[in-house]
Write a protein that holds these residues in place. Structure first.
Motif, PDB file in Angstrom:
ATOM      1  N   TYR A 105      -0.655 -23.909  33.825  1.00  0.00           N
ATOM      2  CA  TYR A 105       0.427 -23.542  32.902  1.00  0.00           C
ATOM      3  C   TYR A 105       1.677 -24.287  33.329  1.00  0.00           C
ATOM      4  CZ  TYR A 105       3.504 -20.646  29.991  1.00  0.00           C
ATOM      5  OH  TYR A 105       4.409 -20.202  29.048  1.00  0.00           O
ATOM      6  N   ASP A 107       5.506 -24.710  32.922  1.00  0.00           N
ATOM      7  CA  ASP A 107       6.649 -23.933  32.442  1.00  0.00           C
ATOM      8  C   ASP A 107       7.765 -24.891  32.017  1.00  0.00           C
ATOM      9  OD1 ASP A 107       8.447 -21.999  31.820  1.00  0.00           O
ATOM     10  OD2 ASP A 107       8.582 -21.114  33.829  1.00  0.00           O
ATOM     11  N   GLY A 108       7.681 -25.351  30.762  1.00  0.00           N
ATOM     12  CA  GLY A 108       8.706 -26.234  30.219  1.00  0.00           C
ATOM     13  C   GLY A 108       8.627 -27.647  30.754  1.00  0.00           C
ATOM     14  N   GLU A 150       2.743 -28.073  27.307  1.00  0.00           N
ATOM     15  CA  GLU A 150       3.607 -27.175  28.065  1.00  0.00           C
ATOM     16  C   GLU A 150       3.610 -25.784  27.439  1.00  0.00           C
ATOM     17  OE1 GLU A 150       7.309 -29.200  27.797  1.00  0.00           O
ATOM     18  OE2 GLU A 150       6.740 -30.807  29.195  1.00  0.00           O
ATOM     19  N   ASN A 151       4.002 -24.801  28.271  1.00  0.00           N
ATOM     20  CA  ASN A 151       4.200 -23.421  27.818  1.00  0.00           C
ATOM     21  C   ASN A 151       2.952 -22.772  27.236  1.00  0.00           C
ATOM     22  OD1 ASN A 151       7.022 -23.586  28.484  1.00  0.00           O
ATOM     23  ND2 ASN A 151       7.302 -24.771  26.599  1.00  0.00           N
ATOM     24  N   GLU A 152       1.791 -23.140  27.769  1.00  0.00           N
ATOM     25  CA  GLU A 152       0.534 -22.494  27.411  1.00  0.00           C
ATOM     26  C   GLU A 152      -0.488 -22.777  28.509  1.00  0.00           C
ATOM     27  OE1 GLU A 152      -2.116 -24.989  24.548  1.00  0.00           O
ATOM     28  OE2 GLU A 152      -0.047 -25.295  23.855  1.00  0.00           O
TER      29      GLU A 152
END
Length: 220
Positions: A105, A107-108, A150-152
């Motif tokens: 994952y 994070d941004g 990103e963000n998944e």
């Protein structure tokens, strides 16, 4: 995975012949001892004295600046990373044949120098020079022409596959992101034939802001 463990050329040749029994093109310097198909696996349920237990063998991972947290999406514990975090294993890397898998994952937006996997001989970059996932081996750089979302939560797999025919010069490393495969292209020398890399475990996930779970390395 210890590159200094061969005291003589004869010892290297002996190990090479042993490896060759199950894998042509295998590099004995990166053969990791195991009596199972699984070399190492980590579920990141807990950290004890900066270590995460290898649930199949005795290759416990060393964690630097990482924490175990509960993830609501996965409904399980995961390893939370900051750009100052890293993971190292008690061997430098794994050579052909191998498959490495991890849930990741991001994070941004990530650091430009973020590295997924690294050893002295190779780095696998998260985003090399804006080209997405790439690996550098010696003076050559290879691009998979793929970016990790990103963000998944994303399923990542790296597989060192055998040549398509017996007289091919090298195996090939294939990147799989959520079931989609990507093959590498040499972006520094189009005439170079090798398109493979070892799987570096000396330093992993450095410069990454995010989380990982379910890391495994097999010799298949």
């Amino acid at each position: 995975g210890d590159r200094d463990r061969f005291e003589s050329g004869a010892q290297f040749e002996e190990t090479f012949n042993e490896v060759g029994d199950f894998a042509a093109y295998a590099n004995p310097r990166y053969k990791v001892a195991t009596d199972k198909n699984v070399i190492a696996a980590y579920d990141f349920n807990e950290i004890n004295d900066h270590k995460v237990e290898d649930i199949f063998n005795d290759y416990d991972a060393t964690i630097t600046n990482g924490t175990i947290v509960d993830d609501a999406t996965k409904q399980s514990k995961v390893l939370k990373l900051t750009p100052e975090s890293s993971i190292s294993l008690p061997f430098d890397g794994v050579g052909y044949p191998y498959t490495a898998q991890v849930d990741l994952y991001l994070d941004g937006t990530q650091s430009q120098d973020a590295v997924l996997f690294q050893s002295d001989e190779c780095k696998i970059y998260l985003d090399y020079d804006g080209r997405g996932v790439c690996f550098q081996s010696g003076k050559y750089v290879y691009a998979f022409n793929a970016r990790i979302p990103e963000n998944e939560w994303v399923s990542i797999k790296l597989t060192s596959k055998s040549p398509t025919h017996v007289h091919a010069s090298s195996n090939i490393t294939v990147l799989t992101i959520n079931e989609t495969e990507y093959t590498p292209t040499n972006i520094t020398n189009s005439r170079a034939q090798s398109r493979s890399t070892i799987f570096g475990t000396e330093t992993m996930f450095s410069g990454i802001n995010g989380s990982i779970d379910n890391l495994s390395i097999t010799k298949l």
